[in-house]
Design an enzyme around this catalytic site. Sequence first.
Site, mmCIF file in Angstrom:
data_model
loop_
_atom_site.group_PDB
_atom_site.id
_atom_site.type_symbol
_atom_site.label_atom_id
_atom_site.label_comp_id
_atom_site.label_asym_id
_atom_site.label_seq_id
_atom_site.Cartn_x
_atom_site.Cartn_y
_atom_site.Cartn_z
ATOM 1 C CE LYS A 172 -4.088 -1.410 0.877
ATOM 2 N NZ LYS A 172 -5.387 -1.033 -0.673
ATOM 3 C CE LYS A 212 -11.316 -3.781 -4.383
ATOM 4 N NZ LYS A 212 -10.999 -2.438 -3.296
ATOM 5 C CD GLU A 221 -5.652 -7.478 -3.663
ATOM 6 O OE1 GLU A 221 -5.502 -6.784 -2.855
ATOM 7 O OE2 GLU A 221 -5.510 -6.748 -4.743
#
Length: 393
Positions: free
Chosen positions: A189, A293, A347
């Site tokens: 990140k 997602k 992920e």
Amino acid sequence: MKSRSPFFRCRDFGRIESDLMADLTINRVESRILDVPLIRPHGFATTTSTVQHILLVSVHLDNGVTGYGEGVVPGGPWWGGESVETMKALVDGYLAPVLVGREVSELAGIMADLERVVARGRYAKAAVDVAMHDAWARALNVSVRDLLGGTVRTELDCTWALGVLPLEVAVEEIEERIATWGNRSFKLKMGAGEPAEDTRRVAELAREVGDRVSLRIDINARWDRLTALRYLPELADAGIELFEQPTPADDLETLREITRRTNVSVMADESVWTPAEALAVVKSQAADVIALKTTKHGGLLESKKIAAIAEAGGLACHGATSLEGPIGTAASLQFAASTKAVSYGTELFGPQLLKDTYVVQDIEYRDGLVIVPQGPGLGVELDMDKINFYTRN
């Protein structure tokens, strides 16, 4: 003894099918908020989480079958504009009344009707969508991926996301993940700190471990054009293999410029919420990969549309995460298992970031892979004692 004619076999099949479809009426929809601690703080571009807040939605059928779905936003409302509290209000007050009294096999029609009741609210709708898929599949004694078209794959690569961590802590975590779980791909990140320092930190990490693992970064749309064009080439030189959403979601021109000017794959995440936005990314050639997602898109049906658009446009799809628990992760795995377009790995590590589980048997992770759960519905069974323990009073 005479064998039955095809006519009678056909009639029997119709009766069996009728029995299977009986009592598919939704008689109630319930929701509760779970607060589940993480194994360590997980840093995003603007916040850090120590607990994952999850809205657990259950859809109950007249035949006694119950299906479950999760509403989860990564890091809270800063990212997706919803929270578990707002999701619960939408589900209980506006979405559930549309479901009750209808057959779960009307799923597509129900989801269309929800669009007329609540604008956007995709995370809340995703929880309802998944719970209905789970209930319907369990009633038919098939897996959710069977409802979505059948099996393409039974295991997927799984990237581990480190969040924002100091160099020595990140290296230690990478070494532990390699040794224990066989991970070979890691996401870092960025965007929380000053860009030069952020870049230095990641470049140093790449020098430490980059010859043994694949590294990618996620800036959560926090850099402007000049910052991105200044520092992304340094990160490319350091060996970073993927840039995830470095610039603002609505700035497709800059995303396209980055895709063309850097010899690194670019993934669009915040830029793609809807099928129309996926089409815009494809038409503008703004990315190489789309982060899918199932929560962000409003459920499995809408995710299928986005995957089809990406595939038709020649883009890969990545099975991304909102840090769902085991229910939401199982839903995304069932989706990825049935969708050829999810060709850029996943992920879907959310359950491993939780300090505890609330399913009877954990989702399986090994050798850098995540295994698609088997069995009816989502393939996981709830541990109600744990559910009750983590339910917010």
